[in-house]
Design an enzyme around this catalytic site. Structure first.
Site, PDB file in Angstrom:
ATOM      1  N   HIS A  59       0.864  -1.186   0.000  1.00 53.08           N
ATOM      2  CA  HIS A  59       0.000   0.000   0.000  1.00 53.08           C
ATOM      3  C   HIS A  59       0.894   1.228   0.000  1.00 53.08           C
ATOM      4  O   HIS A  59       1.682   1.429   0.909  1.00 53.08           O
ATOM      5  CB  HIS A  59      -0.896  -0.002   1.231  1.00 53.08           C
ATOM      6  N   ARG A  60       0.778   2.055  -1.013  1.00 54.09           N
ATOM      7  CA  ARG A  60       1.672   3.195  -1.156  1.00 54.09           C
ATOM      8  C   ARG A  60       1.012   4.529  -0.803  1.00 54.09           C
ATOM      9  O   ARG A  60       1.606   5.583  -1.015  1.00 54.09           O
ATOM     10  CB  ARG A  60       2.210   3.257  -2.585  1.00 54.09           C
ATOM     11  N   ASP A  61      -0.204   4.487  -0.264  1.00 50.19           N
ATOM     12  CA  ASP A  61      -0.885   5.732   0.078  1.00 50.19           C
ATOM     13  C   ASP A  61      -1.690   5.567   1.363  1.00 50.19           C
ATOM     14  O   ASP A  61      -2.861   5.935   1.438  1.00 50.19           O
ATOM     15  CB  ASP A  61      -1.786   6.162  -1.082  1.00 50.19           C
ATOM     16  N   LEU A  62      -1.062   4.997   2.378  1.00 51.22           N
ATOM     17  CA  LEU A  62      -1.749   4.770   3.640  1.00 51.22           C
ATOM     18  C   LEU A  62      -1.872   6.090   4.397  1.00 51.22           C
ATOM     19  O   LEU A  62      -0.880   6.764   4.668  1.00 51.22           O
ATOM     20  CB  LEU A  62      -0.977   3.754   4.488  1.00 51.22           C
ATOM     21  N   ASN A  66      -7.861   6.942   3.994  1.00 50.22           N
ATOM     22  CA  ASN A  66      -7.974   5.661   3.284  1.00 50.22           C
ATOM     23  C   ASN A  66      -8.273   4.499   4.227  1.00 50.22           C
ATOM     24  O   ASN A  66      -8.118   3.338   3.854  1.00 50.22           O
ATOM     25  CB  ASN A  66      -6.684   5.356   2.511  1.00 50.22           C
TER      26      ASN A  66
END
Length: 79
Positions: A59-62, A66
């Site tokens: 996961h690159r946008d925690l 989100n």
């Protein structure tokens, strides 16, 4: 979770799981969470990330926006 993809009259759309509850970001706007709640939710977030990593997903946008906390108090990591 995506259940299906459809196209109708030139409009494409997908069918996704509906998750009722606020994001973690919305909860934090109301103020600080109690320490035990932070630990409980944080543990669930870690479990979700471990599960994703076990399946090769990073996961690159925690961020709080989100993460949804369901009406039953369960974490759902989005995106």
């Amino acid at each position: 979770m995506i259940y299906d993809f459809y196209s109708q009259e030139g409009t494409d759309y997908l069918v996704m799981e509906y998750i009722k509850g606020p994001t973690l970001g919305e909860l934090l706007q109301e103020g600080l969470l109690p320490e035990l709640e932070v630990l409980r939710l944080g543990g669930q977030i870690v479990e979700a990330l471990v599960e994703a990593h076990d399946h090769g997903i990073v996961h690159r946008d925690l961020k709080p926006g989100n993460i949804i906390v369901t009406v039953k108090g369960q974490i759902k990591v989005l995106d």
